[in-house]
Design an enzyme around this catalytic site. Structure first.
Site, short mmCIF file in Angstrom:
data_model
loop_
_atom_site.label_atom_id
_atom_site.label_comp_id
_atom_site.label_asym_id
_atom_site.label_seq_id
_atom_site.Cartn_x
_atom_site.Cartn_y
_atom_site.Cartn_z
N ASN A 183 -1.10 0.52 6.49
CA ASN A 183 0.07 -0.27 6.11
C ASN A 183 1.03 0.66 5.36
O ASN A 183 0.78 1.02 4.22
CB ASN A 183 -0.37 -1.43 5.20
CG ASN A 183 0.80 -2.20 4.64
OD1 ASN A 183 1.92 -2.10 5.13
ND2 ASN A 183 0.54 -2.99 3.60
N TRP A 184 2.12 1.03 6.03
CA TRP A 184 3.03 2.01 5.44
C TRP A 184 3.97 1.38 4.41
O TRP A 184 4.71 2.09 3.74
CB TRP A 184 3.87 2.68 6.53
CG TRP A 184 3.08 3.53 7.48
CD1 TRP A 184 1.74 3.77 7.47
CD2 TRP A 184 3.61 4.27 8.58
NE1 TRP A 184 1.39 4.61 8.50
CE2 TRP A 184 2.52 4.93 9.20
CE3 TRP A 184 4.88 4.46 9.13
CZ2 TRP A 184 2.67 5.74 10.33
CZ3 TRP A 184 5.04 5.27 10.25
CH2 TRP A 184 3.94 5.90 10.84
N LYS A 185 4.00 0.07 4.35
CA LYS A 185 4.91 -0.64 3.43
C LYS A 185 6.34 -0.12 3.65
O LYS A 185 6.70 0.18 4.77
CB LYS A 185 4.45 -0.47 1.97
CG LYS A 185 2.97 -0.79 1.80
CD LYS A 185 2.54 -0.94 0.38
CE LYS A 185 1.03 -1.11 0.33
NZ LYS A 185 0.53 -1.53 -0.95
N HIS A 196 0.24 -10.67 3.18
CA HIS A 196 -0.10 -9.58 2.25
C HIS A 196 0.23 -10.03 0.83
O HIS A 196 1.21 -10.75 0.61
CB HIS A 196 0.67 -8.31 2.62
CG HIS A 196 0.20 -7.10 1.90
ND1 HIS A 196 0.55 -6.84 0.59
CD2 HIS A 196 -0.64 -6.09 2.28
CE1 HIS A 196 -0.05 -5.72 0.20
NE2 HIS A 196 -0.77 -5.24 1.21
N GLU A 216 1.68 -8.62 -1.49
CA GLU A 216 3.06 -8.29 -1.91
C GLU A 216 4.04 -9.31 -1.34
O GLU A 216 5.03 -9.65 -1.98
CB GLU A 216 3.40 -6.86 -1.47
CG GLU A 216 2.68 -5.85 -2.36
CD GLU A 216 2.37 -4.52 -1.70
OE1 GLU A 216 2.97 -4.20 -0.66
OE2 GLU A 216 1.50 -3.80 -2.24
N GLU A 219 -8.52 -8.30 0.17
CA GLU A 219 -7.88 -7.29 -0.67
C GLU A 219 -7.75 -7.82 -2.11
O GLU A 219 -6.82 -8.58 -2.40
CB GLU A 219 -6.48 -6.97 -0.16
CG GLU A 219 -6.44 -6.44 1.25
CD GLU A 219 -5.16 -5.64 1.48
OE1 GLU A 219 -5.28 -4.43 1.70
OE2 GLU A 219 -4.07 -6.22 1.42
N GLY A 246 -3.10 -0.39 -4.61
CA GLY A 246 -2.16 0.60 -5.13
C GLY A 246 -2.44 1.01 -6.57
O GLY A 246 -1.60 1.63 -7.21
N SER A 267 -7.07 0.50 -2.43
CA SER A 267 -7.32 1.90 -2.81
C SER A 267 -8.44 2.56 -2.00
O SER A 267 -9.25 3.31 -2.55
CB SER A 267 -7.59 2.01 -4.32
OG SER A 267 -6.47 1.56 -5.05
N GLY A 299 -3.31 1.31 2.36
CA GLY A 299 -1.89 1.48 2.01
C GLY A 299 -1.58 2.95 1.77
O GLY A 299 -1.38 3.72 2.71
N GLY A 300 -1.58 3.35 0.51
CA GLY A 300 -1.15 4.70 0.10
C GLY A 300 -1.75 5.83 0.94
O GLY A 300 -1.02 6.73 1.37
#
Ligand code: PEP
Length: 259
Positions: A12-14, A102, A104, A174, A180, A220, A241-242
């Site tokens: 997930n590149w956001k 998600h 976010e 999640e 993150g 993470s 993610g990251g």
């Protein structure tokens, strides 16, 4: 991870990577992954909307078996919804997976269970696979309410959807406190919660759907912790993610079985 469920590792590149950077990372990733990796895992990447057409073109022209994903969509087919993108538009780009709900989107954009349920249905209607995200806050975990939260998010997210379709879906567990933050659930905690989520799917859609649905862990995930998380019985992949913003790190996660 049960042998019959092929793991899905999703990046997930956001809101990162313009379309030039996106092409570059996809090409780098394609040099690092091979047939064995694609045989062992499904791999999806979820770039921002502005990158989708460019990434689709690279994946198809270079025959890279990475699956294209989106980070969210609207539930309507079309209309006066400024700034939104419909599931039909994503389907035309050969998008296979759409992240829905998600944390976010829930926390920053106020998406609630009813809307998320409408999105899950819209994605399925367009022959794409929803990745339905669920997870508790740190306050809910500390108040011993994590399972209650997951159960209600799953029950509401899957409302009115047939068993067959549920079995083809993906759920991403999640814990919000792990997204993150560099904090990861322990493998035992992640396993317990993913097994609990599977039980909730069984309550809603029966044992067969619960045994077939893939449940990812997210929060993470890094090369260093991927193997211990992804070898748990009820964890069928990761939503990353990251670490997915770096081709080397992401490919090392995809190759977790070799660590
Ligand atoms: C995510 O974006 O869903 C996520 C889990 O992010 P990170 O891996 O950076 O925690």
């Amino acid at each position: 991870m049960a042998a019959s469920r092929k793991p899905l590792i999703s990046g997930n590149w956001k809101m990162h990577m313009n379309h030039f950077e996106a092409i570059q990372i996809v090409q780098t990733l394609s040099y690092q992954l091979d047939e064995n990796d694609y045989g062992a895992c499904d791999v999806s990447i979820h770039p921002p909307f502005t990158d989708l057409r460019s990434v689709q073109t690279v994946l198809e022209s270079d025959r890279i078996p990475v699956l294209l994903g989106a980070q969210h969509c609207h539930f309507e087919e079309k209309g006066a919804f400024t700034g939104e993108v419909s599931p039909g538009m994503l389907e035309k780009l050969n998008v296979k997976y759409v992240i829905v709900g998600h944390s976010e989107r829930r926390e920053v954009f106020g998406e609630e269970d009813e809307m998320i349920n409408a999105k899950v249905k819209a994605v399925l209607k367009h022959s794409m696979t929803p990745i339905l995200c669920v997870g508790e806050t740190i306050e809910e975990r500390e108040a011993d309410k994590a399972q209650e939260k997951i159960q209600s998010q799953i029950q509401n997210g899957l409302k009115g959807i047939g068993k067959e379709r549920i079995s083809s879906m993906v759920i991403a567990y999640e814990p919000i406190w792990a997204i993150g933050t560099g904090m990861t659930a322990t493998p035992a905690d992640a396993q317990e919660m993913c097994a609990f989520a599977r039980g909730c799917v069984k309550d809603v859609a029966g044992n067969a759907a619960g045994d077939t649905i893939r449940i990812q862990y997210g929060g993470s995930v890094k090369p260093v912790n991927a193997a211990e998380l992804l070898t748990q019985e009820d964890i069928d992949g990761a939503l990353v993610g990251g670490a997915s913003l770096d081709a080397e790190n992401f490919s090392r996660i995809v190759k977790y079985r070799l660590h």
